[in-house]
Every structure is written in structure tokens, then in C-alpha cells.
Design a protein around this motif. Structure first.
Motif, mmCIF file in Angstrom:
data_model
loop_
_atom_site.group_PDB
_atom_site.id
_atom_site.type_symbol
_atom_site.label_atom_id
_atom_site.label_comp_id
_atom_site.label_asym_id
_atom_site.label_seq_id
_atom_site.Cartn_x
_atom_site.Cartn_y
_atom_site.Cartn_z
ATOM 1 N N ASN A 96 0.819 -1.217 0.000
ATOM 2 C CA ASN A 96 0.000 0.000 0.000
ATOM 3 C C ASN A 96 0.853 1.267 0.000
ATOM 4 N N ALA A 98 2.695 3.344 1.422
ATOM 5 C CA ALA A 98 3.159 4.136 2.563
ATOM 6 C C ALA A 98 3.843 5.429 2.131
ATOM 7 N N LEU A 99 3.265 6.119 1.149
ATOM 8 C CA LEU A 99 3.800 7.438 0.775
ATOM 9 C C LEU A 99 3.509 8.418 1.903
ATOM 10 N N PHE A 100 4.305 9.482 1.980
ATOM 11 C CA PHE A 100 4.043 10.506 2.983
ATOM 12 C C PHE A 100 2.904 11.381 2.465
ATOM 13 N N PRO A 101 1.733 11.296 3.090
ATOM 14 C CA PRO A 101 0.569 11.980 2.506
ATOM 15 C C PRO A 101 0.658 13.498 2.577
ATOM 16 N N HIS A 102 1.560 14.016 3.434
ATOM 17 C CA HIS A 102 1.663 15.472 3.580
ATOM 18 C C HIS A 102 2.770 16.062 2.724
ATOM 19 N N MET A 103 3.353 15.239 1.855
ATOM 20 C CA MET A 103 4.407 15.747 0.977
ATOM 21 C C MET A 103 4.031 15.444 -0.469
ATOM 22 N N ARG A 107 8.857 15.778 -2.983
ATOM 23 C CA ARG A 107 9.375 15.747 -1.610
ATOM 24 C C ARG A 107 9.388 14.324 -1.073
ATOM 25 N N TYR A 111 12.974 12.709 0.041
ATOM 26 C CA TYR A 111 13.051 12.561 1.505
ATOM 27 C C TYR A 111 14.383 11.967 1.981
ATOM 28 N N GLY A 112 14.714 10.815 1.436
ATOM 29 C CA GLY A 112 15.945 10.138 1.860
ATOM 30 C C GLY A 112 17.183 10.920 1.471
ATOM 31 N N MET A 143 0.113 15.850 -5.139
ATOM 32 C CA MET A 143 0.077 15.203 -3.836
ATOM 33 C C MET A 143 -0.297 13.730 -4.047
ATOM 34 N N ARG A 159 10.899 6.526 -4.847
ATOM 35 C CA ARG A 159 11.378 6.981 -3.550
ATOM 36 C C ARG A 159 12.389 5.996 -2.972
ATOM 37 N N ALA A 160 12.118 4.709 -3.152
ATOM 38 C CA ALA A 160 12.994 3.693 -2.576
ATOM 39 C C ALA A 160 14.297 3.556 -3.353
ATOM 40 N N ARG B 179 3.239 1.988 8.759
ATOM 41 C CA ARG B 179 4.215 1.781 7.677
ATOM 42 C C ARG B 179 4.767 3.094 7.150
ATOM 43 N N VAL B 180 3.997 4.191 7.343
ATOM 44 C CA VAL B 180 4.515 5.488 6.899
ATOM 45 C C VAL B 180 5.741 5.865 7.739
ATOM 46 N N LEU B 187 14.104 5.002 4.907
ATOM 47 C CA LEU B 187 14.774 5.942 4.010
ATOM 48 C C LEU B 187 15.883 6.716 4.719
ATOM 49 N N LEU B 202 1.732 14.632 10.705
ATOM 50 C CA LEU B 202 0.531 13.889 10.314
ATOM 51 C C LEU B 202 -0.467 13.739 11.459
ATOM 52 N N ASP B 278 -0.721 22.304 6.345
ATOM 53 C CA ASP B 278 0.179 21.262 5.843
ATOM 54 C C ASP B 278 -0.438 19.875 5.910
ATOM 55 N N PHE B 281 -4.534 16.424 4.186
ATOM 56 C CA PHE B 281 -4.503 15.535 3.023
ATOM 57 C C PHE B 281 -4.977 14.130 3.304
#
Lengths: 368, 282
Positions: A96, A98-103, A107, A111-112, A143, A159-160, B179-180, B187, B202, B278, B281
Motif C-alpha cells: 500500500n 506508505a507514501l508521505f501523505p503530507h508531501m 518531496r 526525503y531520503g 500530492m 522513492r525507494a 508503515r509510513v 529511508l 501527520l 500542511d 490531506f
């Protein structure tokens, strides 16, 4: 297996990843009961098994997100068992995503790289390169919530791999996609893997995915690796009933060995008939003969050599091929699949046979 | 389609009527009398004036406001410091333990908060169990003054309002896919970095609502402040109470109330601003 280019400069004796006797017990049934395996540089290794077999837990142990109770994890010959995930140099594509939903996409991918403290220009360049790699040019400012499932998948991969890991872990990355998209993404993933020359450890419960993509497959059951080999090896020489059933569609005929030639040719007694097979077994062994459904032959005329009398009980259309049920003398039932209708009509008497060299035996009982 | 929408609106009608009658109307009444002059003996005259608001600028009342805001801010930060980790543990616990922790948060609602504050008074008083323990352990030689201090008042506020911090934080943390955070670690983020860059932003909506739910009532919970703090110094709720009921100055009490509502309104608006930027979302 793997890309030759990348192996240059490698000490050929050191595999990329080595697992020794990994054990983990959550106390809830999801366990690892001594898993050992190696991954070569640039290799595509699939952990294949039903849910609860421990494949995701094993992946998390490699990533450092779970600590095993026993066993060692070696990356490029270095013991990383005790290292936290951020210090391993291994990256994961999560189930699923696991993207950062606020970026936004940029971004997320950066991230890494930002954590590593790379220069702004270098980060921007790498992000662009990754967007090109996963064919999402122009999506940098979106987004995650504005992307489709397939696009999110691509972002997760970008991202990975942005950190250029030597080993990428993928946890059922295509599980949430519909069949058509999944097929397309299989090819895409394979392309990305080849382009980057990065080794993949890929978790799935989908045998088709495993066969299409893998250099080697580790069939897992109940916290153990049941069989490790190339897709062809596992298909042609399954080690257990479980492995035989999990990959491909197969008839498993319970039988007892009555004659063994010593060259792997066997004669067995099954449900009142005598059948030939191949494999390593001794006279008196209780085994199962593994006859792949597409290798069951059937015809009105008796062929030379081995054949059994049967009646064609049923034929069903199964999407692109036909699946037939054959009632064999002695009370045996066999399933057969083929492009064309078998040489007989439903209800008719016929003969059934198979090539003994393509019908290996497996132990009658799987270990608990 | 239209008739159906009208009918569902009916479901909200009783509540809307209730709110209009018992919240909006009294507020309007407060607003009106805040511009009137107090009568000699009781009630108000019909003379319009801004005197009540002018009086708010008196240093005494400025001090009440800053003092109240200060107390509310301290109570909020302390609740957050205690409540967020608790909420985190709760959200990430296995089902059985989570149920137990949830029960711990909910149990206080089974008895009146006034009773529980009396309980604190007994615990903290000069010859109470806490002092007895301190004396026995030789930590103090004379009973320490615990009750009727600013510290006791703050403790009472945090104690009373902590569930209102924990529950929204818990909801936000629970909704966050673990997992987030794993992805952040994977990373290259240290646990602290992953918390600051992923978990915290978040779960900010939950933090914000929790802070609101603690900050705003603190201003009015004067009985806790009175009983544990000994009524020293004044907080806004107390002053409004006194003006309305003891000093018999409803217009000034009303002006103070309007100022309090404006203040909390400003805090809510600020939260909306910060909260919406921010993090919207999900």
C-alpha cells in the motif's frame, strides 16, 4: 541471473545478502522458524507463500524493522543484524505504498536524499531522474492523494530506489492493483530492475508474478523456506506437495513405490493401478506423483507404452483453455487442461497417459 | 433529490432549535447587556455605553487575562506532554492492552469531576496521605504546602482535562499507518527525525483539537482553580462569576464574557489556520 556488469569489482565469493537461521516468534502464529538464504548481486529473488507464512516478517527483518530472536543478517559480508533500519542501506517498497501523505511527489522522492544532506541541485537532478525512470515526468508537484494506484506505486518505487540501494525489498507491491495494471507493472518492475542492476527481494502470494519475474523463488510455508530454486526447478522438481500445489496446477496422486531403477525411473502402485514416474525414492516409500494438468494426455486410441483406461467425465471452458475431469480405472480422478478439447467427447471411454520423465514424486506428507 | 435533502435537514432541527434557544439567544443577550449600564441595585438600565469595555483595559483585568492565558497555556502544554505519549502508546498497543488503557482514560467520566477534585484536596492537604508519606520518608520535616498553590491548581486542571487531550491525539495517531513511519526509518530517518518529519505533522490535527479542548475550558474551570489553588490570583471564569453574582454588575460580567469568547474564537481561528495548512490531506 543478474547483471554481469554489476558483478565486476565484486568479490565473487561474497553474496549480496546472507540470512542464517533467522527465527522470530510474535506469539501470534506469525513466525519465522529458521530461515537461511542468500541473494546474489543483481538477482531477483521472490519470497512466495500464502498469507501468514512469514514472508513479510522476513522482509521486515532484512529491512531492520523487526529484530529476529536468533540468526544473522549479512549484507555484503557485514553483519547488520543489530543495525537500525536507517543505517542499513537497504530500501523498501511497502505494501500500500506508505507514501508521505503530507508531501508532494518530489518531496516524497527527495526525503531520503535530504536526510543524507545532499546538495539541493543534486537532489533535484536525482528526483528528475527517478521521475523519468518510473515515467512520471511532470507529476512532481502532485500530492499522493491526487494520484491513481498505479502512479502511487511508481512514486513508492522511485522513492525507494532514489537512494541507490544495492538491495531493494518489495512487499506485495502490486497487490492493490487490478489484474491488467499488475501485468503491465510486472514488466515495468523487471525493466527498472534491469536498468538499475539492483537486487530485488520480492514478496508475493501470486505464483504467476513469481514465475514471470524471478531469477529464483523461495517457496515459504509456516515460517520456513520449503524450496529454493529457479522457477523452472520448482516447477519441474517440486520438493514437497505444498511446493507442487503452490506453483502451477497439478494432480497429486498418492502412491507407493514398487520398483526403482536407480536412474530415477520409478514404478508405483496407486489406487489399484500401476503408474510410472521419476525421482529419488526407495521401494516401499509412500509418495505423491505430481502430474501437471497440462501434461495429462488423453486419446481414444491406446498409445504404445504406459496408459490407463479412463472416462471423460466433464469438460469446462476455463478462459483460453479447457479443463477436463477424467475418471480413471481404479477410482482415480485426474484433471487435465489444454488448448483444444481432448480427443474424446464427454462420457466416452478413452486412454490417459503422461511422460514419466515429467512426473516427479514428492513425499506423501509435508513436514508440519 | 431536493425534497430528500430537506428531509435529512429535519434530523438536525431539534438540536438546532435547542442551540438557538439556549446558546445563541443567551449569547446575544450577553452581547446586548455588555453595552448597557448597570443599575444602582440590580439589573441594567437602558443607557448605552462602552464603559464596560473600557474597564477591561484596567491593569487589574489585563492581569486577569494574561494570568488566565498563562495558566491555560501551561495546562495545555503539560497535558500535551503527558497525553501525547500516552495516546501514542494506546494507539500502538495490542488490542487487549489498548482496551485497558482506553478504560483508564474513560473511568474518570464515571464520577463527577467535582468529587474527584475533592479527592485531590484530601490527597494534598497538610495532614493528607502524600504529606504523611513525605514525612515518613524524611523528605520533608514539616508538612509541605501542597494544597492551595498554583501548582495544585495546575495539577487539577491537567488532571481534569487530560482525557480531552488524549482522545483526539489517539484518534490521529491510530489513523496514521505505521508503515509510513517505517518508510521514514527505511529511508534513513532516525527515530527522532521520523517523528518530527512524519508522525508529528501527520498527527497535528489531533494535537490541535486536543490543545483546543484543554485550552478553552481551562479559562472557565474556576471551581478547580478555587478548590486546589485556594482562589489566589484570579482567573477569568472566577471574575465573570463574581461580577455576575456577587458584585452585581452583569454588564461588566457580560463584557468580560464577550472578551473571553473573542479570545477563544481567536484561538480557534488560529488553530484552523495552522491546522489546515500542511496536514489536510487525509
Amino acid at each position: 541471473m543478474g547483471s554481469g556488469l554489476l558483478r565486476e569489482g565484486w568479490d565473487a565469493a561474497i553474496p549480496l545478502l546472507e540470512l542464517f537461521d533467522i527465527r522470530k516468534d510474535f506469539g501470534e502464529g506469525d513466525v519465522l522458524r529458521g530461515v537461511s538464504l542468500t541473494v546474489e548481486p543483481g538477482e531477483f529473488l521472490t519470497l512466495l507463500g500464502p498469507s501468514g507464512c512469514g514472508k513479510t516478517t522476513l522482509l521486515r527483518v532484512i529491512a531492520g524493522l523487526e529484530t529476529p530472536e536468533a540468526g544473522r543478517v549479512l549484507l555484503e559480508g557485514r553483519d547488520i543484524t543489530a543495525l537500525p533500519p536507517e543505517k542499513r542501506g537497504v530500501n523498501t517498497v511497502f505494501q500500500n505504498y506508505a507514501l508521505f501523505p503530507h508531501m508532494n511527489v518530489q518531496r516524497n522522492i527527495a526525503y531520503g536524499l535530504r536526510l543524507r544532506g545532499e546538495k539541493r541541485a543534486a537532489i533535484r537532478e536525482q528526483v528528475e531522474r527517478m521521475l523519468r525512470l518510473v515515467r512520471l515526468e511532470g507529476y512532481g508537484r502532485r500530492m499522493p492523494s491526487q494520484l491513481s494506484g498505479g502512479q502511487r506505486q511508481r512514486v513508492a518505487i522511485a522513492r525507494a530506489v532514489a537512494l541507490k540501494p544495492a538491495l531493494l525489498l518489495l512487499d506485495e507491491p502490486l497487490g492493490a492493483l487490478d489484474l491488467q495494471l499488475r501485468r503491465a507493472m510486472q514488466l515495468e518492475l523487471k525493466r527498472i530492475q534491469k536498468d538499475l542492476g539492483v537486487a530485488f527481494v520480492y514478496v508475493t502470494h501470486d505464483q504467476e508474478e513469481a514465475i514471470n519475474m524471478s531469477d529464483r523463488i523461495a517457496v515459504m510455508r509456516a515460517g520456513r523456506v520449503e524450496q529454493l530454486g529457479t522457477p523452472e526447478e520448482i516447477y519441474e522438481r517440486p520438493a514437497t506437495r505444498f511446493a507442487a500445489r503452490f506453483i502451477g496446477q497439478t494432480n497429486l496422486i498418492p502412491a507407493e513405490v514398487v520398483e526403482a531403477s536407480g536412474h530415477g525411473e520409478l514404478t508405483l502402485r496407486a489406487a489399484g493401478v500401476t503408474v510410472p514416474a521419476c525421482g529419488g525414492a526407495a521401494v516401499g516409500d509412500k509418495v505423491s506423483v505430481c502430474v501437471r494438468m497440462e501434461r495429462v494426455r488423453c486419446g481414444a486410441a491406446r498409445p504404445d507404452g504406459f496408459a490407463l483406461r479412463a472416462r471423460l467425465a466433464e469438460t469446462r471452458y476455463a478462459g483460453g483453455f479447457l479443463r477436463s475431469t477424467l475418471e480413471v480405472e481404479g477410482g482415480l480422478t485426474l484433471e487435465a487442461i489444454g488448448q483444444d478439447a481432448l480427443g474424446s467427447r464427454v462420457g466416452e471411454e478413452c486412454f490417459v497417459w503422461w511422460d514419466p520423465a515429467l512426473a516427479p514424486v514428492v513425499p506423501a506428507e509435508d513436514a508440519a | 433529490m431536493k425534497p430528500r435533502r430537506d428531509r435529512t435537514a429535519l434530523l438536525a432541527a431539534p438540536m438546532a432549535a435547542w442551540m438557538a434557544l439556549f446558546t445563541a439567544l443567551p449569547l446575544l443577550y450577553i452581547l446586548v447587556i455588555s453595552f448597557l449600564q448597570r443599575d444602582e441595585t440590580w439589573g441594567v438600565t437602558d443607557i448605552l455605553t462602552l464603559d464596560n469595555y473600557r474597564r477591561l483595559l484596567d491593569p487589574i483585568y489585563i492581569k486577569v487575562f494574561t494570568g488566565s492565558i498563562g495558566l491555560a497555556a501551561r495546562a495545555t502544554l503539560l497535558s500535551l506532554a503527558v497525553g501525547y505519549p500516552f495516546a501514542y502508546a494506546m494507539a500502538r498497543a495490542k488490542p487487549k492492552r489498548r482496551a485497558a488503557l482506553t478504560l483508564l482514560v474513560v473511568i474518570p467520566f464515571w464520577t463527577s469531576s467535582l468529587m474527584r477534585v475533592y479527592g485531590w484536596m484530601i490527597l494534598l492537604q497538610a495532614n493528607g496521605p502524600l504529606n504523611t508519606l513525605l514525612l515518613k520518608l524524611g523528605i520533608v520535616e514539616l508538612p509541605a504546602k501542597l494544597l492551595y498553590t498554583q501548582g495544585a491548581a495546575l495539577l487539577g486542571m491537567v488532571y481534569t482535562l487530560l482525557p480531552f487531550m488524549i482522545l483526539p491525539c489517539h484518534t490521529a495517531i491510530e489513523r496514521l499507518d505505521p508503515r509510513v513511519t517505517d518508510a521514514a526509518r527505511d529511508l534513513g530517518a532516525s527515530p527522532a527525525k521520523a517523528f518530527l518529519t512524519v508522525t508529528l505533522p501527520l498527527t497535528m490535527p489531533g494535537i490541535m483539537s486536543g490543545c483546543m479542548l484543554v485550552f478553552v475550558p481551562t479559562m472557565g474551570l474556576y471551581y478547580v482553580y478555587d478548590l486546589l489553588g485556594g482562589g489566589k490570583g484570579a482567573i477569568l471564569g472566577r471574575v465573570i462569576h463574581d461580577q455576575m453574582l456577587s458584585a452585581r454588575n452583569p454588564p461588566f460580567g457580560a463584557a468580560l464574557s464577550v472578551a473571553l469568547i473573542a479570545l477563544t474564537g481567536a484561538v480557534v481561528a488560529l488553530q484552523r489556520r495552522l491546522g489546515g495548512r500542511d496536514i489536510g490531506f487525509f
